[in-house]
Design a protein around this motif. Structure first.
Motif, PDB file in Angstrom:
ATOM      1  N   LYS A  29      -0.207  -7.076  -1.838  1.00  9.55           N
ATOM      2  CA  LYS A  29      -0.055  -6.998  -3.299  1.00  9.55           C
ATOM      3  C   LYS A  29      -0.832  -5.814  -3.861  1.00  9.55           C
ATOM      4  O   LYS A  29      -0.346  -5.070  -4.726  1.00  9.55           O
ATOM      5  CB  LYS A  29      -0.575  -8.286  -3.954  1.00  9.55           C
ATOM      6  CG  LYS A  29       0.333  -9.482  -3.852  1.00  9.55           C
ATOM      7  CD  LYS A  29      -0.320 -10.645  -4.617  1.00  9.55           C
ATOM      8  CE  LYS A  29       0.448 -11.932  -4.482  1.00  9.55           C
ATOM      9  NZ  LYS A  29      -0.231 -13.040  -5.208  1.00  9.55           N
ATOM     10  N   ILE A  30      -2.050  -5.646  -3.385  1.00 11.20           N
ATOM     11  CA  ILE A  30      -2.905  -4.558  -3.880  1.00 11.20           C
ATOM     12  C   ILE A  30      -2.293  -3.204  -3.558  1.00 11.20           C
ATOM     13  O   ILE A  30      -2.172  -2.329  -4.427  1.00 11.20           O
ATOM     14  CB  ILE A  30      -4.318  -4.678  -3.280  1.00 11.20           C
ATOM     15  CG1 ILE A  30      -5.061  -5.878  -3.884  1.00 11.20           C
ATOM     16  CG2 ILE A  30      -5.111  -3.396  -3.519  1.00 11.20           C
ATOM     17  CD1 ILE A  30      -6.392  -6.193  -3.214  1.00 11.20           C
ATOM     18  N   TYR A  31      -1.914  -3.007  -2.301  1.00 12.50           N
ATOM     19  CA  TYR A  31      -1.336  -1.722  -1.907  1.00 12.50           C
ATOM     20  C   TYR A  31      -0.005  -1.467  -2.611  1.00 12.50           C
ATOM     21  O   TYR A  31       0.260  -0.339  -3.071  1.00 12.50           O
ATOM     22  CB  TYR A  31      -1.165  -1.655  -0.388  1.00 12.50           C
ATOM     23  CG  TYR A  31      -2.422  -1.228   0.342  1.00 12.50           C
ATOM     24  CD1 TYR A  31      -2.710   0.118   0.557  1.00 12.50           C
ATOM     25  CD2 TYR A  31      -3.322  -2.177   0.811  1.00 12.50           C
ATOM     26  CE1 TYR A  31      -3.869   0.506   1.219  1.00 12.50           C
ATOM     27  CE2 TYR A  31      -4.478  -1.804   1.477  1.00 12.50           C
ATOM     28  CZ  TYR A  31      -4.749  -0.458   1.681  1.00 12.50           C
ATOM     29  OH  TYR A  31      -5.896  -0.073   2.331  1.00 12.50           O
ATOM     30  N   ASP A  32       0.836  -2.486  -2.714  1.00 14.35           N
ATOM     31  CA  ASP A  32       2.123  -2.312  -3.395  1.00 14.35           C
ATOM     32  C   ASP A  32       1.921  -1.923  -4.856  1.00 14.35           C
ATOM     33  O   ASP A  32       2.609  -1.038  -5.388  1.00 14.35           O
ATOM     34  CB  ASP A  32       2.949  -3.601  -3.317  1.00 14.35           C
ATOM     35  CG  ASP A  32       3.516  -3.845  -1.925  1.00 14.35           C
ATOM     36  OD1 ASP A  32       3.370  -2.947  -1.057  1.00 14.35           O
ATOM     37  OD2 ASP A  32       4.098  -4.926  -1.704  1.00 14.35           O
ATOM     38  N   GLN A  33       0.987  -2.588  -5.512  1.00 14.05           N
ATOM     39  CA  GLN A  33       0.718  -2.296  -6.920  1.00 14.05           C
ATOM     40  C   GLN A  33       0.175  -0.875  -7.090  1.00 14.05           C
ATOM     41  O   GLN A  33       0.593  -0.139  -7.991  1.00 14.05           O
ATOM     42  CB  GLN A  33      -0.279  -3.317  -7.475  1.00 14.05           C
ATOM     43  CG  GLN A  33      -0.722  -3.080  -8.911  1.00 14.05           C
ATOM     44  CD  GLN A  33       0.384  -3.220  -9.932  1.00 14.05           C
ATOM     45  OE1 GLN A  33       0.364  -2.580 -10.980  1.00 14.05           O
ATOM     46  NE2 GLN A  33       1.385  -4.048  -9.644  1.00 14.05           N
ATOM     47  N   ALA A  34      -0.739  -0.481  -6.199  1.00 18.27           N
ATOM     48  CA  ALA A  34      -1.325   0.861  -6.293  1.00 18.27           C
ATOM     49  C   ALA A  34      -0.280   1.949  -6.088  1.00 18.27           C
ATOM     50  O   ALA A  34      -0.296   2.984  -6.766  1.00 18.27           O
ATOM     51  CB  ALA A  34      -2.445   1.014  -5.265  1.00 18.27           C
ATOM     52  N   LEU A  35       0.649   1.709  -5.158  1.00 17.10           N
ATOM     53  CA  LEU A  35       1.626   2.743  -4.799  1.00 17.10           C
ATOM     54  C   LEU A  35       2.851   2.770  -5.707  1.00 17.10           C
ATOM     55  O   LEU A  35       3.606   3.753  -5.693  1.00 17.10           O
ATOM     56  CB  LEU A  35       2.064   2.551  -3.342  1.00 17.10           C
ATOM     57  CG  LEU A  35       0.961   2.766  -2.302  1.00 17.10           C
ATOM     58  CD1 LEU A  35       1.439   2.342  -0.922  1.00 17.10           C
ATOM     59  CD2 LEU A  35       0.500   4.228  -2.285  1.00 17.10           C
ATOM     60  N   THR A  36       3.056   1.723  -6.488  1.00 15.95           N
ATOM     61  CA  THR A  36       4.211   1.707  -7.392  1.00 15.95           C
ATOM     62  C   THR A  36       3.828   1.774  -8.860  1.00 15.95           C
ATOM     63  O   THR A  36       4.637   2.195  -9.696  1.00 15.95           O
ATOM     64  CB  THR A  36       5.051   0.424  -7.173  1.00 15.95           C
ATOM     65  OG1 THR A  36       4.227  -0.726  -7.433  1.00 15.95           O
ATOM     66  CG2 THR A  36       5.592   0.371  -5.749  1.00 15.95           C
ATOM     67  N   ASN A  37       2.597   1.361  -9.155  1.00 22.17           N
ATOM     68  CA  ASN A  37       2.186   1.331 -10.562  1.00 22.17           C
ATOM     69  C   ASN A  37       0.732   1.757 -10.720  1.00 22.17           C
ATOM     70  O   ASN A  37       0.016   1.272 -11.591  1.00 22.17           O
ATOM     71  CB  ASN A  37       2.385  -0.082 -11.131  1.00 22.17           C
ATOM     72  CG  ASN A  37       2.216  -0.130 -12.629  1.00 22.17           C
ATOM     73  OD1 ASN A  37       2.571   0.806 -13.345  1.00 22.17           O
ATOM     74  ND2 ASN A  37       1.639  -1.224 -13.122  1.00 22.17           N
TER      75      ASN A  37
END
Length: 460
Positions: A29-37
């Motif tokens: 969740k953390i990595y996905d959020q950082a890389l998309t938003n």
């Protein structure tokens, strides 16, 4: 027994005592959020291109304080505040100028910049013969008779065979910081220092220097010369030992002024009195815009708080993002934060600093007990999908070092360091040299480590 093991695995429990499946999901969740938003890159864009270099005590430093506080306020944190701190105010003045002269009327210009904290040259500049040395220890060998009345040229390069560029930097930075103080003892009239840079180019690199107990009237001007300029000067001196060097700089030290550390906080839900810090330093040198050193660390630290909130994680412990002022030429912000924490009897259990550029993250180094390092290494498989592999004892960060006690864990983000000293303290430390994805991966890695230490605590 086999059924029990399968049941444990199905709910995500591991023999190491943490919920593997749950933690994998949270890190993703953390990595996905950082890389998309991610917000770090946009924040850095403003800091770098709308504000610029943020030397302590400058207007730009205050603008950075105002901007970052405004952004932290917008995140819906439990508390955001400014912590006052007195900082030095040193001003570079008009651009420096230098040349060396092999015979009357035959001169070659070379790029230089004043070292931070240096005194100015006389109004008309300074011209003298040059004595080249490989380090401070050479001065004693040469003696006063060979140094008096000359400009000392420190020309020890960073060792290119050392893979850890920070170790290579440590191996020669003493000549920058203490070179003028030591040369003045032997009657030198000025100091020129080879830039701390592994690449040959025309960018001089500034940095802090000190005079120790040298009286103001005995202080001599000090400047950095670019690596290409240093090579050219060294070769010329071998061919013509009588070469004269001229340089002019107009820097000045003023009285201390008030500035601020910028602090944002999420209150802990279970252990609010246990404080975890993540931070970088908001000040920078004035030659570039301070994108890598250390705008990157500041915006990554801010994004750690945002990433934890947007992924729905509620910290057990109080987590603070601290943007320290005056790391570059005084460490006043880090010392002030530790002083206030001590006076308030605050219990800090963990601190993480990002001050090694916004490059691809490789892992972390830790100043902690063997037991806490073992705990970190038990999380290694959680980071492997993100190519984070370095978990070792080592240096953490200058700003968080004053917090150190026997129980807490200090950590430093370790990005790939091979390009860092190309930009460090130089005119080309600019936003265009920061890769968005690399910066966001660093923020996500930091947030992941903070999450794990908050969830499982430190080993006592």
């Amino acid at each position: 027994m086999k059924k029990i093991i399968l049941l444990l695995l199905s709910v995500g429990l591991s023999i190491n005592g943490y919920s593997q499946n749950e933690d994998e999901k949270q890190l993703k969740k953390i990595y996905d959020q950082a890389l998309t938003n991610g917000k770090a890159y946009d924040w850095l864009n403003y800091l770098s291109n709308q504000i610029g270099g943020r030397l302590s005590g400058s207007v730009q430093a205050q603008l950075a304080v105002d901007y970052t506080k405004l952004q932290l306020d917008s995140l819906g944190l439990d508390r955001v505040w400014l912590q006052p701190v007195k900082v030095p105010k040193w001003v570079r003045g008009t651009p420096e100028f230098a040349y060396f002269e092999t015979s009357p009327g035959l001169s070659t210009n070379v790029p230089i910049c004043a070292l931070g904290g240096s005194v100015a040259t006389p109004l008309g500049g300074l011209k003298a013969g040059v004595i080249e040395v490989q380090g401070i220890e050479d001065l004693e060998k040469l003696g006063r008779a060979n140094v008096e009345g000359k400009i000392v040229f420190y020309n020890r390069p960073m060792d290119p065979t050392i893979i850890s560029t920070f170790e290579a930097y440590t191996g020669c930075v003493d000549q920058r910081y203490s070179g003028a103080e030591e040369a003045a003892k032997y009657g030198a009239v000025g100091v020129i220092v080879r830039s701390m840079n592994l690449r040959l180019d025309d960018y001089p690199h500034t940095g802090s220097m000190g005079y120790g107990d040298t009286p103001v009237s005995k202080r001599i001007p000090a400047a950095a010369i670019s690596t290409k300029g240093a090579e050219l000067l060294s070769t010329t001196l071998k061919l013509n030992a009588g070469t004269q060097f001229y340089f002019k700089q107009n820097c000045k030290q003023f009285d201390d002024v008030e500035s601020f550390n910028v602090i944002g906080e999420i209150k802990g839900s279970e252990f609010p009195n246990e404080i975890m810090v993540v931070g970088g330093h908001l000040d920078s040198w004035d030659l570039g815009d301070g994108s890598h050193d250390d705008g990157a660390g500041c915006v990554q630290s801010m994004d750690v708080l945002r990433l934890l909130k947007t992924t729905g994680y509620k910290p057990k412990r109080t987590i603070r993002a601290v943007l320290f002022m005056n790391e570059e030429n005084g460490l006043r912000g880090g010392n002030k934060y530790a002083e206030v924490a001590s006076n308030k009897n605050e219990k800090h259990v963990f601190a993480l600093e990002s001050d090694a550029g916004g490059f691809t993250p490789r892992g972390f180094s830790f100043n902690c007990s063997d037991e806490n390092l073992k705990q970190v290494q038990s999380w290694k498989n959680l980071f492997e999908p993100y190519y984070i592999h370095l978990f070792e004892k080592g240096y953490s960060g200058a700003d968080i070092r004053p917090l150190k006690n026997d129980e807490m864990v200090l950590a430093g983000l370790r990005p790939d360091s091979q390009r860092y000293f190309v930009h460090h303290h130089a005119e080309n430390d600019t936003f265009e040299h920061v890769n968005r994805r690399e910066l966001e991966l660093g923020a996500a890695s930091m947030a992941s480590l903070v999450y794990l230490f908050d969830k499982y605590g430190i080993v006592k």
